[in-house]
Write a protein that holds these residues in place. Structure first.
Motif, PDB file in Angstrom:
ATOM      1  N   SER A 182      -3.907   4.461   5.282  1.00 22.43           N
ATOM      2  CA  SER A 182      -4.155   4.194   3.711  1.00 22.43           C
ATOM      3  C   SER A 182      -3.842   2.864   3.520  1.00 22.43           C
ATOM      4  O   SER A 182      -3.702   1.845   2.383  1.00 22.43           O
ATOM      5  N   SER A 183      -3.141   1.588   4.813  1.00 20.91           N
ATOM      6  CA  SER A 183      -2.949   0.537   5.044  1.00 20.91           C
ATOM      7  C   SER A 183      -3.956  -0.196   5.290  1.00 20.91           C
ATOM      8  O   SER A 183      -4.133  -1.271   5.626  1.00 20.91           O
ATOM      9  N   SER A 193       1.134  -1.467  -0.093  1.00 22.62           N
ATOM     10  CA  SER A 193       0.332   0.049  -0.031  1.00 22.62           C
ATOM     11  C   SER A 193       0.857   1.452  -0.041  1.00 22.62           C
ATOM     12  O   SER A 193       0.751   2.985  -0.429  1.00 22.62           O
ATOM     13  N   GLU A 200      -9.291   4.258  -4.111  1.00 20.95           N
ATOM     14  CA  GLU A 200      -9.183   2.515  -4.332  1.00 20.95           C
ATOM     15  C   GLU A 200     -10.727   2.493  -5.060  1.00 20.95           C
ATOM     16  O   GLU A 200     -11.452   2.810  -4.221  1.00 20.95           O
ATOM     17  N   LYS A 219      -3.700   7.362  -2.038  1.00 23.15           N
ATOM     18  CA  LYS A 219      -4.618   6.327  -2.429  1.00 23.15           C
ATOM     19  C   LYS A 219      -6.011   6.351  -2.992  1.00 23.15           C
ATOM     20  O   LYS A 219      -6.570   6.682  -2.629  1.00 23.15           O
TER      21      LYS A 219
END
Length: 978
Positions: A216-217, A168, A644, A642
Motif C-alpha cells: 500500500s505504501s 498512504s 489508486e 487503497k
C-alpha cells in the motif's frame, strides 16, 4: 593511451600530415526510417578529432589518409566506416535492440521498459547519490519523483523517514515495502550501499497490487551485484574517509550577551554546543571479488564501516558480508541463485538530549568544579550536557542474517517455473546505564540500568510459473503463483535501580537493590512474543503486447492474514493497466518516444502487529494483584484498502530530451488506528484498534532528462524531478475537529498545534495569531473573528468563539531534485540540488527559549533570532513561532578523476574523488534544519524512551528539540579495479 600517442605524433609530423588532410561531409540517418539523426557523434577512430551532426543530421570533418570514422548515438549500434577516397560518407545507423529492450524488474518477474503501463522508476549505480552514504535509502534521495526521503539532522543511528506519494496510511506501515533479490520484507539495513546494482521503485497501485497487503505504501525493489558469466575473476576496492562538521548551531546568546540580558554569572565562559559536538571522522572500506565461468558465477563482498556523528559518542561500527552464487545446469534450462548477507553492528546511540541542553544551559557555568566533578545546578529541566555524555551509557548491538535460494527451470522455451525460499533473522541487544551521580537520570534511583533484547524471524516460500506465447501480432506472458510468509518476534526489557556500585554499569543489573527493597513501580520487567503472523496469497498476472505498440496488463492477488478478525482475513487486490506507443502510429518528426499509459490498482495495509483483533490484558500488583483489560477486542478488524488511478505520459524528443509526467488520485479507506472512545454516561473508554476513516491524496509528478552536450571530450546531462501532492481527511470516526501534537513541558503541556478535521487538508498547523506585547510582557493575540473578545487560550483551540486559524501546513507543496552530470576527458563532475517548498515548521526552540523571562534568565540561556519580539517575557505558542521553511540546497557535489590504466597489468581502473554533502542551504527558516518533518514522535522530555509505534503521521511540521544537529560532510575516496 593510443589516442594520446597518435595526437603526439600528429604534432611532430606537423605540416606534412596536415597537407594530406581533406574535408569529409555526409548525413547520418536512421537506417530503418531514413530520418536524420541530429546530435550523433562522428569521431576519427583512434583520435580525439570529432564533431556532431546538426539538426538535419549533417556533419563536416577534416580527416587524414586511411581514416576510419566512428558514428555513435544513444539508442543505436555504433558504426565504423573506412573513408578511402570518398569525400561524402553517408551512414544509416541501426537501432540497438538490446538498449531498446531494456528490462526493468517488477513484481515476480521483469518487463521490457517500453511495455510498462504503471508508474515505475528504475535507477542504476551511476544514478545513485554519492558520498558518505550509510543508509541505502539515501541513494534515492531526490532522485525519484514522489519519493520523499528525509533524515532530519542526519543522526547516524537513525533511519530515514520515507514516504511515497505522501500519506498512504495512518496507523499501519507508512513506508514502502522492500524486496531484496526477491525476498519480500527484507531489511535495508542488511544490505550495504556498495553492493547495490539497481533499485526500482513501484509507485502506483497498478504496479504494487501484485504484493497485496504489504504494497500500500509502494514497493522498493533492490537488486544486488552479481558475477558475470565468462568474465573471469575480478576484484574491486572502494574506500573513503569522511569528516562531518556542524552545518548550523542553535543561535544562542554568548556569555557576554547572556550577562547583559540579566543572566546569572557563574564565572566561566563555555560554548556548550562546542563541548558536546566534534568533527565526526568516518571511514568505509568495501572489498569485492567476483567471477564467472561458463556455468557458475559468484560475487563475495565485505564492507567495514566506522561511522562517527557530530554529536560526541554517537556512531557505529559495522561489518557486512554478502555472498551471491549462481549456477546454470541442464543446458541452461535450470538456474539456481543463492544469496546470503550478514550484518553485525555495534552502536553508540549517545544522547540527543545533550544537544537540547547545550542550547539552554548557562553559558557562564563551568564544565566541572575545581575538584573535577561535573558542575550541576539543581534546577528543573536543566542538566549539564557534557555530563550527560560522559557519565551515562546508551549503546547496543544488532545482528541480521538473511538468505534465500531461488531456482528457475525452463520446462520449454515458453514455460518456466520459479521457486524461492528465504529466511531472515535479527537480534537486538541494547543497554543503558545512569550512575548514582547522574543528575540527568540515576541520582534519585541510586543508579539506573536497562537491558533490552528482541529477536525476530521471518520466513518466505513462493513459487510461480510463467508462460509466454506469440499469436500473429500479439505477444502474451501469463504468470501465476503462491506465496507464504511467516513472522515471529519476541523480546524482554529489564529496568532496575539502587546499585551498590556504578563500576559494573548495566552488567551489574543483577545487583539491584530493587529486587528486595523499594516500590514495585521501581522495577520494570516486560516480556512479549507475537503470535506467528502469517500471510498466504495466490496471485496471477497477464501481459499482452499488440502490434508492438499497444500494451495491456492485469493482475490479481487473493491474500489472507492472521492479523485481522476471523471473518475479514481474506482480501482481493486487482490491478489493470494499458498503454500505447502513439509515435508508432503518428510518426511525429523529432519525436522518439510518445507513450500514453493508465493504471488502476488496489492494495491493502495491515495493523503493525498481530493480536489487535483480540483483547489485550494487563496485570497490576496493587491491592494483592489483579488483571485488567488494556485493549478491547475488535473481531471486525479488517483490511485498510487503497485504490489508486494513475495517468502517465512518457516522451523523448530529438534524441536529447526524455521524460515522464504522472498525475494520480488515490483513496485510502478504512484506515487503521488505535482509538480511545470518549467517556459518556459511564461508557467504556478502553482503547481498541479499529478502521476509523478515509483520506484522499491527489498529486502530480514530472521527470525530465536532457543530454545538453555530447561531444567526444565533453558531455553534460541534466535532469529534474518534481512532485506535488495534497491529502485530505475525508472521513473520521470522530466527526468533530480535534487537535494533536502536544508542545510539552516545561510550561506548554496540553498545547496542541495540528488540526485534524473531516473534509480538511492533513497537516494544518493551528493556533492563535500574535498581535503585540502588553505591559506585563505577555503576548496579545488577534481578535480573528471580530467579536470584540480574544479567546486564545489553548483549551479553546476548537471553540466556536476561539480566535484560532491555520498558520501553515507541515507538508511540502513541491519537492524538487536537480541532477547535473558532466564528464571532460578523464574528469567527472556531479552536482545534485534538492529543495522543498510550501511547508512550515513549528520552531519549538524559539517557542520555549526565545522570550526573556526575568526569572528564568538567571538560569537558562536564550535563543536569539531576528524574529524575536522586544519585551516579550512569556512563552505561549502562536503564529510567532510558525515559520515558512522553503529551502534549496546543493545537497551533493562530487569531482572525480579516472586514471588511464590501459598499459597497466596490475590495475584495470583507478578513480579518485572528493565529495561534499550539504554544501550550502538557501532558506529563511531560523532553525538549524528546514527539511520537512513528516510525522511527530511526541514531546519526549527528559530522556523518555521513544516507541516507534507512536509515530503520528497526522501531526507533521513540528521541529522538536531532540532533533540531531545537521552536518556538512567532506569525503575523499578511491575506487580500484583489479
Amino acid at each position: 593511451m593510443k589516442k594520446y600517442l597518435l595526437l603526439g605524433l600528429s604534432l611532430i609530423l606537423g605540416a606534412s600530415l596536415w597537407a594530406q588532410e581533406r574535408t569529409i561531409t555526409g548525413t547520418v540517418t536512421d537506417a530503418e526510417t531514413g530520418e536524420s539523426v541530429p546530435g550523433a557523434n562522428v569521431v576519427v577512430k583512434g583520435t580525439t578529432n570529432g564533431t556532431i551532426t546538426d539538426f538535419d543530421g549533417k556533419y563536416q570533418i577534416s580527416v587524414g589518409s586511411d581514416a576510419v570514422l566512428v558514428f555513435t548515438f544513444v539508442g543505436y549500434s555504433p558504426s565504423e566506416v573506412e573513408v578511402g577516397n570518398r569525400s561524402v560518407v553517408n551512414v544509416g545507423l541501426n537501432l540497438d535492440v538490446e538498449e531498446l529492450a531494456e528490462v526493468v524488474v517488477v513484481g515476480y518477474g521483469s518487463q521490457q521498459k517500453k511495455e510498462i503501463t504503471s508508474s515505475v522508476v528504475a535507477l542504476d549505480e551511476k544514478e545513485f547519490n554519492k558520498g558518505n552514504i550509510n543508509d541505502p535509502t539515501q541513494l534515492l534521495q531526490g532522485k525519484v519523483p514522489g519519493l520523499s526521503v528525509y533524515n532530519k539532522g542526519g543522526d547516524p543511528n537513525s533511519t530515514s523517514t520515507i514516504r511515497l506519494r505522501g500519506i498512504s496510511t495512518v496507523g499501519a506501515n507508512t513506508e514502502p515495502l522492500v524486496v531484496i533479490d526477491g525476498v519480500i520484507g527484507a531489511s535495508l539495513q542488511n544490505v550495504d550501499p556498495n553492493d547495490i546494482e539497481s533499485i526500482n521503485v513501484l509507485k502506483d497501485g497498478s504496479a504494487a497490487a501484485i504484493y497485496g497487503s504489504r504494497g500500500s505504501s509502494g514497493v522498493i525493489l533492490v537488486t544486488t551485484k552479481k558475477g558475470k558469466r565468462g568474465g573471469g575473476v575480478t576484484a574491486n576496492y572502494n574506500g573513503y574517509v569522511a569528516a562531518a562538521t556542524i552545518l548550523n548551531e542553535q543561535p544562542v546568546m554568548s556569555a557576554s550577551e547572556y550577562l547583559a540580558a540579566g543572566g546569572n554569572d557563574l564565572g566561566a565562559q563555555t560554548d556548550w554546543q562546542d563541548e558536546v559536538t566534534r568533527t565526526g571522522v568516518s571511514n568505509v572500506h568495501n572489498i569485492a571479488i567476483s567471477g564467472g565461468a561458463e556455468n557458475t558465477t559468484f560475487r563475495l563482498s565485505t564492507n567495514f564501516r566506522d561511522i562517527n556523528g557530530i554529536l560526541d559518542k554517537s556512531g557505529f561500527d559495522q561489518i557486512n558480508a554478502r555472498a551471491n552464487i549462481s549456477h546454470y545446469a541442464l543446458n541452461d534450462k535450470l538456474k539456481i541463485n543463492f544469496n546470503m548477507s550478514l550484518t553485525n553492528r555495534k552502536s553508540n546511540y549517545s544522547f540527543n538530549e545533550a544537544l537540547r541542553y547545550a542550547a539552554l544551559y548557562n553559558p557562564t557555568a563551568p564544565v566541572r568544579f575545581d575538584n573535577g566533578e561535573f558542575f550541576q545546578a539543581v534546577l528543573f529541566d536543566n542538566f549539564n550536557p557534557k555530563a550527560i555524555l560522559e557519565q551515562n551509557i546508551n549503546d547496543g548491538k544488532k545482528k541480521e542474517l538473511n538468505f534465500n535460494i531461488m531456482a528457475e527451470y525452463n520446462i520449454t522455451d515458453a514455460l518456466s517455473f520459479t521457486v524461492n525460499y528465504g529466511q531472515q533473522y535479527d537480534n537486538t541487544l541494547n543497554g543503558e546505564f545512569y550512575p548514582s551521580t547522574s543528575f540527568f537520570r540515576g541520582l534519585n534511583r541510586t543508579g539506573l540500568a536497562r537491558r533490552y533484547t528482541e529477536d525476530g524471524r521471518f520466513s518466505l516460500v513462493e513459487g510461480y510459473g510463467t508462460y509466454s506465447a506469440k499469436f500473429s501480432s500479439v505477444d502474451m506472458t501469463v504468470s501465476a503463483g503462491y506465496s507464504y510468509q511467516e513472522n515471529f518476534r519476541e523480546g524482554l526489557l529489564l529496568e532496575l535501580g539502587n546499585f551498590p556500585t556504578d563500576d559494573l554499569g548495566y552488567y551489574g543489573i543483577d545487583l539491584s537493590g530493587n529486587r528486595v527493597l523499594g516500590l514495585a513501580s521501581n522495577v520494570n520487567v516486560d516480556s512479549w512474543a507475537t503470535p506467528d503472523e502469517k500471510i498466504i496469497a495466490f496471485f496471477g498476472r497477464a501481459n499482452f503486447t499488440i502490434d508492438d505498440a499497444i500494451f495491456l496488463n492485469a493482475s490479481v492477488r487473493r491474500e489472507g492474514s492472521t492479523k485481522l478478525g476471523v471473518d475479514n482475513q481474506w482480501g482481493i487486490f486487482p490491478a489493470l493497466g494499458a498503454g500505447v506507443d502513439l509515435n508508432k502510429y503518428l510518426a511525429l518528426t523529432g519525436v522518439d518516444i510518445l507513450k500514453l499509459r493508465v493504471g488502476y490498482g488496489v492494495t491493502g495495509s495491515l495493523p503493525p502487529a498481530s493480536g489487535y483483533s483480540k483483547q489485550g490484558v494487563g496485570y497490576g500488583f496493587n491491592e494483592g494483584g489483579a488483571f485488567s483489560v488494556t485493549r478491547d477486542a475488535n473481531p471486525d478488524l479488517k483490511w485498510e484498502e487503497k485504490t489508486e488511478i494513475n495517468l502517465g505520459v512518457d516522451f523523448g524528443l530529438m534524441s536529447k530530451l526524455t521524460g515522464s509526467v504522472d498525475v494520480y488520485t488515490r483513496n485510502v479507506s478504512d484506515f487503521l488506528q488505535l482509538f480511545t472512545p470518549e467517556a459518556s454516561g459511564g461508557g467504556n473508554t478502553t482503547p481498541y484498534w479499529n478502521n476509523i476513516g478515509s483520506l484522499t491524496t491527489n498529486g502530480a509528478e514530472i521527470s525530465l532528462n536532457y543530454d545538453a552536450v555530447t561531444t567526444p571530450d565533453l558531455t553534460w546531462t541534466t535532469g529534474v524531478v518534481a512532485s506535488s501532492y495534497k491529502s485530505t481527511l475525508d472521513d473520521f470516526i470522530v466527526d468533530i475537529p480535534t487537535v494533536v501534537g502536544n508542545l510539552g513541558a516545561p510550561g506548554q503541556n496540553s498545547t496542541f498545534m495540528i488540526r485534524v478535521a473531516e473534509g480538511e487538508d492533513i497537516g494544518q498547523i493551528w493556533g492563535p495569531v500574535y498581535d503585540y506585547v502588553d505591559e506585563n510582557g505577555a503576548p496579545v493575540m488577534k481578535d480573528l473573528n471580530g467579536d470584540g473578545e480574544i479567546v486564545a487560550d489553548q483549551g479553546s483551540a476548537l471553540a466556536e468563539n476561539g480566535d484560532f486559524e491555520v498558520l501553515g501546513n507541515g507538508l511540502p507543496a513541491l519537492e524538487l531534485g536537480w541532477t547535473n552530470q558532466v564528464t571532460y576527458k578523464n574528469w567527472d563532475f556531479n552536482a545534485f540540488f534538492r529543495g522543498a517548498f510550501g511547508h512550515s515548521l513549528v520552531n519549538t526552540y524559539r517557542a520555549f527559549y526565545e522570550p526573556i523571562d526575568p526569572g528564568a534568565i538567571n538560569s537558562y540561556n536564550r535563543i536569539k533570532s531576528d524574529k524575536a519580539v522586544d519585551g516579550l517575557t512569556v512563552s505561549q505558542f502562536s503564529s510567532l513561532y510558525v515559520e515558512r521553511a522553503d529551502f534549496f540546497k546543493l545537497d551533493n557535489v562530487t569531482v572525480g578523476y579516472n586514471f588511464d590504466m590501459s598499459n597497466s597489468s596490475a590495475f584495470k581502473s583507478i578513480r579518485l574523488y572528493a565529495n561534499i554533502q550539504n554544501a550550502f542551504v538557501i532558506t529563511n527558516y531560523s532553525g538549524i534544519d528546514p527539511e520537512p518533518v513528516l510525522q511527530d514522535r511526541g514531546a519526549l522530555d527528559n530522556g523518555a524512551r521513544f516507541d516507534p509505534a507512536n509515530q503520528n503521521v497526522l501531526a507533521p511540521g513540528i521541529d522538536r528539540r531532540y532533533n540531531y544537529f545537521t552536518a556538512r560532510t567532506f569525503t575523499f575516496g578511491v575506487n580500484i579495479g583489479f
